[in-house]
Motif scaffolding. Structure first.
Motif, PDB file in Angstrom:
ATOM      1  N   PRO A  72      14.842  46.371  23.873  1.00 45.62           N
ATOM      2  CA  PRO A  72      15.662  45.676  22.811  1.00 45.62           C
ATOM      3  C   PRO A  72      16.650  44.817  23.325  1.00 45.62           C
ATOM      4  O   PRO A  72      17.112  45.328  24.594  1.00 45.62           O
ATOM      5  N   GLU A  73      16.713  43.659  23.125  1.00 42.39           N
ATOM      6  CA  GLU A  73      17.257  42.639  22.931  1.00 42.39           C
ATOM      7  C   GLU A  73      19.041  42.370  22.920  1.00 42.39           C
ATOM      8  O   GLU A  73      19.344  43.228  22.213  1.00 42.39           O
ATOM      9  N   PRO A  74      19.841  42.022  24.028  1.00 38.52           N
ATOM     10  CA  PRO A  74      20.962  41.815  23.449  1.00 38.52           C
ATOM     11  C   PRO A  74      21.202  40.643  22.686  1.00 38.52           C
ATOM     12  O   PRO A  74      20.119  39.904  22.206  1.00 38.52           O
ATOM     13  N   LEU A 102      23.694  48.678  24.354  1.00 42.59           N
ATOM     14  CA  LEU A 102      23.484  50.183  25.464  1.00 42.59           C
ATOM     15  C   LEU A 102      22.878  51.269  24.331  1.00 42.59           C
ATOM     16  O   LEU A 102      22.429  51.896  24.613  1.00 42.59           O
ATOM     17  N   LEU A 103      23.465  50.891  22.766  1.00 44.26           N
ATOM     18  CA  LEU A 103      22.983  52.211  22.326  1.00 44.26           C
ATOM     19  C   LEU A 103      21.966  51.704  22.435  1.00 44.26           C
ATOM     20  O   LEU A 103      21.090  52.991  21.924  1.00 44.26           O
ATOM     21  N   PHE A 108      16.600  53.601  21.893  1.00 43.74           N
ATOM     22  CA  PHE A 108      14.809  53.369  22.561  1.00 43.74           C
ATOM     23  C   PHE A 108      14.298  54.496  23.185  1.00 43.74           C
ATOM     24  O   PHE A 108      13.219  54.663  22.999  1.00 43.74           O
ATOM     25  N   PHE A 109      14.926  54.869  24.100  1.00 41.93           N
ATOM     26  CA  PHE A 109      14.117  55.967  25.652  1.00 41.93           C
ATOM     27  C   PHE A 109      13.546  57.042  24.743  1.00 41.93           C
ATOM     28  O   PHE A 109      12.713  57.570  24.934  1.00 41.93           O
ATOM     29  N   GLY A 110      15.065  56.984  23.980  1.00 43.38           N
ATOM     30  CA  GLY A 110      15.020  58.553  23.653  1.00 43.38           C
ATOM     31  C   GLY A 110      13.749  58.611  22.811  1.00 43.38           C
ATOM     32  O   GLY A 110      13.125  59.429  22.374  1.00 43.38           O
ATOM     33  N   ALA A 111      13.458  57.727  21.463  1.00 47.53           N
ATOM     34  CA  ALA A 111      12.724  57.619  20.586  1.00 47.53           C
ATOM     35  C   ALA A 111      11.120  57.578  21.692  1.00 47.53           C
ATOM     36  O   ALA A 111      10.078  58.066  21.032  1.00 47.53           O
ATOM     37  N   ARG A 112      11.288  56.740  22.655  1.00 48.93           N
ATOM     38  CA  ARG A 112      10.112  56.390  23.019  1.00 48.93           C
ATOM     39  C   ARG A 112       9.313  57.716  24.271  1.00 48.93           C
ATOM     40  O   ARG A 112       8.062  58.180  24.333  1.00 48.93           O
ATOM     41  N   PHE A 113       9.834  58.654  24.280  1.00 51.91           N
ATOM     42  CA  PHE A 113       9.948  59.716  25.107  1.00 51.91           C
ATOM     43  C   PHE A 113      10.100  61.232  24.239  1.00 51.91           C
ATOM     44  O   PHE A 113       9.784  62.444  24.677  1.00 51.91           O
TER      45      PHE A 113
END
Length: 253
Positions: A72-74, A102-103, A108-113
């Motif tokens: 995700p982009e800032p 940051l959230l 994003f990592f949580g959804a991806r994995f």
């Protein structure tokens, strides 16, 4: 663009470690390295973003070119608002957007994995135990750590303060307010005369009395707040508002 390309955090603990590293880098940019950060955010440059890296470093740079980006982009264009606000207000605004980023990266990592409900809750609780970047920049984190027992009272007071602030007049905007019944007819006729012909410089739709509007100080065009992503709360801190078109012209010149 991002220091996370070297590894992919796959467990809750790894994602939290990634979160802490990025957070530390962004806090450094907005506190100890603030003069360098301020200098790099030149409004004459193109849309810039603040990135935090897992190695606790920070970077001001252009957004990623690939679509969709790897992460995700800032928020874009933090440099355009630099000279239009008080420095502390600008830093606080960047801090709020940094917390949101940051959230977004962590989940994003949580959804991806494939984190399940329990993992997502545990990850959020671990992140929530740390002060937000905004709390660090605004100085409220130290106050909270000194007197944790008064945390709920302080939160209540801040909410009341925010409510009062929201009721104060905001610069360069138009929004309908409750009126006495005796005055309502005459005021409505005035509004129709003054605002009825006004059109949003972004979407071209006409003025509506129940919508938040803001006027550009350069071209003097009016815009729906939602079209230019300006909220009433943010408008309070803007001394000189420049619409996206005027900001881009300035950046290119």
């Amino acid at each position: 663009m991002d220091g996370g390309a070297a590894y992919n955090p796959r467990t809750v603990e790894e994602v939290f470690r990634d979160f802490k590293g990025r957070r530390a880098g962004m806090i450094k940019a907005l506190t100890t390295d603030v003069q360098e950060f301020y200098r790099l955010c030149d409004p004459e440059k193109e849309n810039l973003c603040l990135y935090g890296h897992p190695n606790e470093h920070w970077e001001v740079n252009l957004p990623a070119e690939e679509v969709p980006p790897e992460l995700p982009e800032p928020v874009l264009g933090i440099n355009f608002a630099r000279d239009g606000m008080l420095e502390k207000d600008w830093l606080s605004l960047v801090a709020v957007h940094s917390d949101a980023w940051l959230l977004a990266v962590s989940f994003f990592f949580g959804a991806r994995f494939g984190f399940d409900k329990a993992d997502r809750k545990r990850l959020f609780n671990m992140m929530n135990d740390l002060p937000t970047i905004f709390e660090v920049v605004a100085g409220t984190a130290k106050k909270q750590s000194k007197d944790k027992s008064s945390f709920s009272n302080n939160s209540s007071n801040r909410s009341k303060s925010n409510s009062k602030r929201g009721s104060e007049p905001r610069p360069k905007f138009s929004k309908a307010e409750p009126k006495d019944e005796e005055e309502e007819e005459g005021v409505e006729e005035e509004d129709e005369d003054e605002q009825g012909e006004t059109q949003c410089g972004a979407c071209g739709e006409s003025y509506a009395a129940d919508e938040f509007w803001i006027c550009c100080d350069l071209c003097e065009n009016w815009f729906h707040g939602k079209c230019v992503k300006i909220t009433p709360a943010r408008a309070e801190h803007i001394k000189q508002y420049k619409c996206p078109s005027c900001s881009n012209k300035r950046a290119r010149s």
